[in-house]
Design a protein around this motif. Structure first.
Motif, PDB file in Angstrom:
ATOM      1  N   ALA A 159     -29.025   5.041 -34.371  1.00 54.56           N
ATOM      2  CA  ALA A 159     -31.210   5.328 -34.697  1.00 54.56           C
ATOM      3  C   ALA A 159     -31.952   3.569 -35.523  1.00 54.56           C
ATOM      4  O   ALA A 159     -32.277   3.283 -35.361  1.00 54.56           O
ATOM      5  CB  ALA A 159     -30.841   6.140 -36.236  1.00 54.56           C
ATOM      6  N   ALA A 160     -30.493   2.439 -36.520  1.00 54.22           N
ATOM      7  CA  ALA A 160     -31.223   1.665 -36.850  1.00 54.22           C
ATOM      8  C   ALA A 160     -31.695   0.561 -35.110  1.00 54.22           C
ATOM      9  O   ALA A 160     -32.702   0.044 -35.670  1.00 54.22           O
ATOM     10  CB  ALA A 160     -30.310   0.903 -37.038  1.00 54.22           C
ATOM     11  N   LEU A 161     -30.568   0.618 -34.479  1.00 58.58           N
ATOM     12  CA  LEU A 161     -31.368  -0.045 -33.272  1.00 58.58           C
ATOM     13  C   LEU A 161     -32.919   0.602 -32.380  1.00 58.58           C
ATOM     14  O   LEU A 161     -33.321  -0.398 -32.235  1.00 58.58           O
ATOM     15  CB  LEU A 161     -30.050   0.080 -32.149  1.00 58.58           C
ATOM     16  N   ALA A 162     -33.241   1.391 -32.352  1.00 59.85           N
ATOM     17  CA  ALA A 162     -33.914   2.229 -31.885  1.00 59.85           C
ATOM     18  C   ALA A 162     -35.130   1.594 -33.009  1.00 59.85           C
ATOM     19  O   ALA A 162     -35.805   1.949 -32.298  1.00 59.85           O
ATOM     20  CB  ALA A 162     -33.852   3.913 -31.653  1.00 59.85           C
ATOM     21  N   ASN A 163     -35.261   1.836 -34.453  1.00 60.88           N
ATOM     22  CA  ASN A 163     -36.153   1.538 -35.656  1.00 60.88           C
ATOM     23  C   ASN A 163     -36.596  -0.078 -34.963  1.00 60.88           C
ATOM     24  O   ASN A 163     -38.029  -0.243 -35.257  1.00 60.88           O
ATOM     25  CB  ASN A 163     -35.446   2.162 -36.641  1.00 60.88           C
ATOM     26  N   PHE A 164     -35.289  -0.671 -35.137  1.00 66.44           N
ATOM     27  CA  PHE A 164     -35.680  -1.974 -34.450  1.00 66.44           C
ATOM     28  C   PHE A 164     -36.162  -2.254 -34.264  1.00 66.44           C
ATOM     29  O   PHE A 164     -37.397  -3.133 -33.927  1.00 66.44           O
ATOM     30  CB  PHE A 164     -33.914  -2.792 -34.954  1.00 66.44           C
ATOM     31  N   SER A 165     -35.987  -1.649 -32.502  1.00 66.26           N
ATOM     32  CA  SER A 165     -37.436  -2.051 -31.034  1.00 66.26           C
ATOM     33  C   SER A 165     -38.440  -1.568 -31.392  1.00 66.26           C
ATOM     34  O   SER A 165     -39.506  -1.553 -30.511  1.00 66.26           O
ATOM     35  CB  SER A 165     -36.445  -1.499 -29.877  1.00 66.26           C
TER      36      SER A 165
END
Length: 305
Positions: free
Chosen positions: A30-36
């Motif tokens: 979720a963190a990686l998706a939100n960052f991108s």
């Protein structure tokens, strides 16, 4: 109510909760998706900064620190300070963490101490009246060290919220006159300290006594002001750091005032102090001040333990 005291979670406890790293995958995904996702994802993350640490052979005064600061502009009075900070002190020879210190106290005390150094160098001879504009944490720390080091016949305070000024006057060790306006507080003052959350000028040049010294501590953003153009341009301007002042200080940037010297240049003797002039010391605070203060506290604590 104040904030909840922090907890320290050590390696054993962290290992206990991460014994199966697979449990962490959903949160990281979720963190990686939100960052991108950019701004829509809600992640604010600058590119990593790396600061090489020079080696000086283990000198006794070597120190390595990191300061973490949060700033929240409270819309209403709050028991939680607007600025909160933690200082981590490391062993400069190997990077091992030696101590975690309350950075809010360090910030308040070292800021006031640097203002006191500027005042010692720049204030007029026979200064009798101290004026403090603002009644927050920095007002208290400045009052404490200024009344310890200097002798004033009168101390005045003004704050936008009069109740806070009255509370201040009732809680410090000596008599303080609570003023109804900033102009009333400033008129005739020899030393002025501005420690406010102002974003537009609250101190004006035509109020200030010729030859007075001003410590401008608030307005630490490039679009914030405490002092007006007249005062900035008609005073001799001292700063803690030229680079910081030209990047962070709205009083300096927006007024176009010329910086005469860094405080360190006066202490080194390469620039004169000019106490006979009207002087402004624009304080922004520097990491080296936090580092020296943290090491001072740690060394004193170690000696007592």
């Amino acid at each position: 109510m104040g904030s909840t005291p922090p907890v320290f979670i050590g390696a054993e406890e962290v290992e206990k909760h991460l014994h199966r790293a697979s449990l962490l995958l959903p949160a990281l995904e979720a963190a990686l998706a939100n960052f991108s996702a950019g701004a829509a994802g809600g992640v604010v993350q600058p590119v990593r900064t790396v600061l090489p640490v020079p080696r000086h052979g283990g000198a006794a005064d070597d120190a390595l620190t990191t300061k973490l600061v949060t700033f929240y502009e409270h819309l209403k009075d709050s028991s939680v300070p607007s600025h909160q900070a933690t200082v981590l002190l490391f062993d400069p020879s190997n990077g091992a963490l030696k101590a975690v210190l309350d950075g809010s106290v360090i910030t308040a005390k070292r800021t006031a101490a640097v203002s006191a150094i500027a005042t010692k160098l720049l204030m007029p001879a026979f200064a009798e009246v101290l004026c403090i504009l603002g009644a927050g944490v920095q007002a208290y720390s400045h009052y404490d060290i200024f009344t310890e080091l200097f002798t004033f016949k009168e101390v005045r305070i003004w704050n936008r919220t009069r109740e806070k000024a009255v509370k201040f006057a009732g809680s410090v060790s000596g008599p303080v006159r609570v003023c109804s306006s900033a102009q009333e507080a400033v008129t005739g003052a020899d030393v002025i300290v501005t420690v406010t959350m102002a974003t537009a000028p609250i101190l004006f040049g035509d109020w200030v006594k010729p030859g007075a010294h001003i410590n401008a501590v608030g307005a630490s953003r490039p679009d914030w002001r405490e002092l007006d153009d007249e005062l900035m341009k008609n005073s001799v301007l001292f700063v803690d750091s030229r680079d910081a002042a030209l990047t962070e200080s709205g009083d300096v940037i927006l007024s176009g005032a010329e910086i005469f010297a860094e405080l360190g240049e006066v202490l080194k003797g390469t620039k004169p102090a000019l106490p006979e002039k009207t002087t402004v010391f624009k304080s922004l605070g520097m990491a080296v001040e936090d580092t020296v203060a943290a090491k001072f506290v740690y060394d004193a604590w170690s000696a007592g333990n």
